[in-house]
Design an enzyme around this catalytic site. Structure first.
Site, PDB file in Angstrom:
ATOM      1  N   ASP A 156       0.788  -1.233   0.000  1.00  0.00           N
ATOM      2  CA  ASP A 156       0.000   0.000   0.000  1.00  0.00           C
ATOM      3  C   ASP A 156       0.819   1.280   0.000  1.00  0.00           C
ATOM      4  OD1 ASP A 156      -2.347  -1.474   0.043  1.00  0.00           O
ATOM      5  OD2 ASP A 156      -2.431  -1.506   2.240  1.00  0.00           O
TER       6      ASP A 156
ATOM      7  N   ASP B 126       0.266   5.611   1.967  1.00  0.00           N
ATOM      8  CA  ASP B 126      -0.772   5.115   2.865  1.00  0.00           C
ATOM      9  C   ASP B 126      -0.468   5.577   4.288  1.00  0.00           C
ATOM     10  OD1 ASP B 126      -3.155   3.769   3.432  1.00  0.00           O
ATOM     11  OD2 ASP B 126      -2.119   1.909   3.897  1.00  0.00           O
TER      12      ASP B 126
ATOM     13  N   ARG C 252      -5.152   9.489  13.350  1.00  0.00           N
ATOM     14  CA  ARG C 252      -4.521   8.203  13.672  1.00  0.00           C
ATOM     15  C   ARG C 252      -3.169   8.396  14.369  1.00  0.00           C
ATOM     16  NH1 ARG C 252      -5.757   3.980   8.679  1.00  0.00           N
ATOM     17  NH2 ARG C 252      -8.031   4.270   8.664  1.00  0.00           N
TER      18      ARG C 252
END
Length: 367
Positions: A170, A194, A250
């Site tokens: 990714d 990503d 995140r």
């Protein structure tokens, strides 16, 4: 005798400036001007759940002398050759380097990749670092940025496993799958396709410390997906990191597991700072959170996948001694009693949140 007012002023100044000049990791090795004569002492300095990580301690030194990369048949002197050896190695660099990998770099167990003393950049538009079913890995003092997706292709995973076809990746900076005892310390990570760090598929015993995360939207994922029960045993320490500028969300985002988030400094985020789903335990302690200017972005936390607030009411998310700036606030839930999460080898002193900016002032690459 000093007056009570003077003592109060000195205590305040100590808390924000001079008395916390080094965090416990840095004070373990950075005070020695001859640290380069005893590089492996670094392995004694980790704290938290990844404190047992030895990396390549006790093995040979391996020096990277070439930026070349052959994913299937790496040549001696390249980073891939050292990273895929079966034995314990402490990997260092002969000079400043910009390395663009052709395929993801699989890092075998009992490795330290130590960029101290050189200016080492990984990524640069290529894929980056990958760990799978290994233990005892230390990554230190690396600039990792511009990591991109990879295509299906053959890659040497390790000497013992050999070459395997590897699915397209990714574009994460660092991927850990079913990894135990890993320590990610003093790296500068930004601007990848990503995530910057993914810790998934049963990984545990991880410490992520003293890193600088910036110019990236989805920073750190802990836990594979909401159906992967093996991540219930995941334990991760996130400490002394600088998040921002321009870090979106995140920091971390957890699924299941136990995450201790301690003495980190947060610049204003774009969506949220700390989030999670599937009932993770998140213990936030001694962090400094500076909220964005928008009134609807002030909350530090985000609970994901809850049909209603009551559905997440039992999740243990606790804030202790955090500092909240510009209207930031943390929504706690679940049981609030203190718990002893570390054994004696893992435990470390956590300061109040107003000390976090000082404790993280050297976050990122050190040379």
């Amino acid at each position: 005798m000093a007056s009570p007012c003077l003592i109060a002023v000195l205590v305040f100044l100590c808390a924000i400036v001079s008395c916390y000049s080094d965090n416990p990791i840095d004070s373990c090795w950075r005070g020695d001007s001859n640290w380069d004569q005893n590089r492996m002492k670094l392995a004694d300095c980790a704290v938290g759940f990844g404190s047992s990580t030895m990396g390549g301690k006790g093995g040979d030194f391996y020096t990277v002398t070439s930026t070349d990369d052959n994913p299937v048949n790496p040549t001696p002197g390249t980073l891939r050759y050292g990273a895929t050896r079966e034995k314990a190695l402490w990997i260092i660099f002969s000079q400043n380097m910009n390395i663009k990998l052709k395929m993801p770099l699989y890092v075998a167990g009992h490795k330290t990749i130590d960029g101290r003393g050189a200016d080492v950049h990984l990524g640069n538009g290529g894929p980056c670092l990958f760990m799978r079913k290994v233990s005892h890995v230390i990554l230190h003092s690396l600039h990792i940025h511009g990591c991109n997706t990879s295509v299906l292709g053959d890659v040497l995973v390790s000497e013992s496993i050999g070459v395997e076809p590897v699915h397209a990746q990714d574009g994460d900076a660092i991927t850990m799958r079913n990894v135990t005892n890993a320590w990610i310390d003093h790296n500068s990570l930004s601007d990848c396709s990503d995530g910057l760090i993914d810790v998934t598929l049963g990984s545990t015993g991880i410490t992520i410390s003293n890193n600088h995360f910036f110019n990236h939207h989805k920073v750190m994922l802990l836990g594979h997906d909401d159906t992967y029960d093996d991540d219930k045993s995941m334990k991760v320490t996130v400490a002394f990191n600088q998040f921002g500028p321009n870090a979106g969300q995140r920091m971390p985002r957890a699924r299941y597991g136990l995450v201790h988030v301690a003495n980190n400094n947060y610049d204003p985020w774009n969506i949220y700072a700390i989030g999670g789903s599937s009932n993770p335990t998140i213990l936030s302690e001694g962090n400094s959170f500076t909220a964005p200017s928008e009134s609807y972005k002030k909350e530090v936390t985000k609970r994901i996948g809850c049909e209603s607030p009551s559905a997440c009411a039992n999740w243990v998310w606790r804030s202790t001694r955090d500092a909240f700036i510009n209207g930031a606030y943390f929504v706690s839930s679940g049981k609030t009693e203190e718990t002893n999460i570390y054994n004696s080898n893992e435990a470390f002193k956590v300061e109040n949140g107003n000390a976090a900016p000082q404790l993280t002032k050297n976050a990122g690459v050190v040379t």
